[in-house]
Design a protein around this motif. Structure first.
Motif, PDB file in Angstrom:
ATOM      1  N   ARG A 220      -2.600  72.279 -40.508  1.00 47.12           N
ATOM      2  CA  ARG A 220      -1.902  73.058 -41.540  1.00 47.12           C
ATOM      3  C   ARG A 220      -2.234  74.547 -41.431  1.00 47.12           C
ATOM      4  O   ARG A 220      -1.404  75.407 -41.724  1.00 47.12           O
TER       5      ARG A 220
ATOM      6  N   ARG B 157       9.116  71.830 -48.057  1.00 46.26           N
ATOM      7  CA  ARG B 157       7.763  71.586 -47.563  1.00 46.26           C
ATOM      8  C   ARG B 157       7.131  72.783 -46.855  1.00 46.26           C
ATOM      9  O   ARG B 157       5.935  72.744 -46.544  1.00 46.26           O
TER      10      ARG B 157
ATOM     11  N   GLU C 196      13.720  71.970 -43.313  1.00 42.57           N
ATOM     12  CA  GLU C 196      13.847  70.635 -43.892  1.00 42.57           C
ATOM     13  C   GLU C 196      14.798  69.766 -43.073  1.00 42.57           C
ATOM     14  O   GLU C 196      14.526  68.594 -42.814  1.00 42.57           O
TER      15      GLU C 196
END
Length: 355
Positions: free
Chosen positions: A101, A245, A177
């Motif tokens: 991440r 996200r 997305e």
């Protein structure tokens, strides 16, 4: 680590610091401040080469021998690759800690490819293969939006760049997305993917200041320091509402509001090293501010008086076909293209020194 940046990271674990440079000296110090990411592009590459000219002069001479038919640009971009790989190694501990991440080095696609979605996606895929923790910058332009979806589908972690507005940020996040959902539909993994969408807050402010000056708009000049912050906070709320996200990333700093106002959000803050040092040396406290709205009177004044702010602030203020015409987009692409030319010149001066 400093009491301010350190305490910001410790008290707000979702708010992370990335360094807006791949210079190894700056990056190591930034990591000590808590940084878990960094970036490289032709602008940064030129600065890094000039900062360590003996080393890079020797390396460029070696590349000349290794690539005897390569153009100045090809050699220059090889330098960008090597700088990026070196910086990525410094970030590997953070990459492992955050399981992909964070701990990433951003590489920017060549701005000369900005009109071709296919070429941008192909270069993004190539850059992603240089190191396990590369994230690739693609511009939020008409062609870039197409490339962002395609590269995401191919498994590339994207950092959307040349992005200044709410409509650009939302459109880019929706493209990501679509790419993620295409992967999921085919049973492909998205584990460890951590896309981010940049809003270059200071460059939006710069453009609005130029519009105000050129058009003689009467507005409190202090309000113009809040435009990018307001756009960022609005985009953040929309991302949350739509379940997007991607994380937002704040860049192109012109004032400390573009850091302090976002503390507490699930965001990336990516100031140049000089801004980090200024904040550290100043000892300013950095409490949570992401949930605090920009003064509505400021937003209303910007909205009513500056048409370009309305384009930037309304989620439907521009279509993706209009992104390329936005003033900040044109100015930034021209600057990036100029940096490519400057990098070519640096290589030329090393390989063919003036008599």
């Amino acid at each position: 680590m400093s009491t301010n940046l350190n305490s910001m990271v410790e008290a707000n674990p979702t708010t992370v610091l990335w360094n807006d440079s791949a210079d190894p000296v700056e990056l190591k110090q930034s990591i000590a401040y808590g940084a878990v990411g960094a970036t490289c592009n032709p602008v940064i590459a030129v600065a890094c080469v000039k900062a360590d000219l003996p080393r890079w002069s020797a390396r460029i001479a070696e590349l000349d021998a290794e690539m005897p038919e390569a153009s100045e640009s090809e050699i220059g971009w090889k330098v960008v690759e090597e700088l990026s790989i070196d910086a990525a190694k410094l970030l590997e501990p953070a990459f492992d800690k955050y399981e992909g991440r964070n701990g990433r080095l951003s590489m920017q696609t060549d701005p000369r490819l900005a009109r071709s979605a296919a070429k941008l996606a192909d270069q993004a895929e190539y850059f992603a293969g240089l190191a396990k923790n590369i994230i690739v910058k693609i511009p939020a332009t008409k062609a870039g939006i197409v490339a962002i979806e395609e590269a995401t589908y191919r498994g590339v972690n994207i950092n959307v760049t040349v992005s200044f507005t709410v409509p650009q940020a939302v459109e880019a996040a929706e493209a990501i997305e679509r790419g993620l959902k295409r992967r999921e539909a085919e049973g492909k993994s998205i584990d460890g993917m951590g896309p981010v969408v940049t809003i270059m807050c200071g460059r939006l402010d710069d453009w609005l200041k130029e519009c105000v000056s050129r058009e003689g708009i009467d507005i409190d000049p202090e309000y113009l320091e809040w435009a990018g912050v307001a756009a960022f906070k609005k985009a953040y709320a929309i991302f949350a509402e739509r379940g997007l996200r991607s994380r937002l990333l704040s860049a192109a700093f012109r004032n400390t509001l573009q850091l302090s106002e976002f503390v507490g959000g699930d965001v990336v803050i990516s100031p140049p090293f000089k801004w980090q040092k200024q904040i550290v040396d100043g000892g300013a406290e950095l409490p949570e501010r992401m949930s605090v709205p920009v003064d509505p009177a400021i937003v209303e004044a910007l909205y009513q008086k500056i048409p370009e702010f309305r384009r930037a602030y309304d989620v439907d203020g521009m279509t993706h076909e209009e992104f390329d015409t936005f003033g900040a987009t044109r100015k930034t692409l021209r600057q990036f293209l100029g940096a490519d030319e400057e990098l070519d010149q640096v290589v030329r001066d090393i390989l063919i020194p003036a008599p």
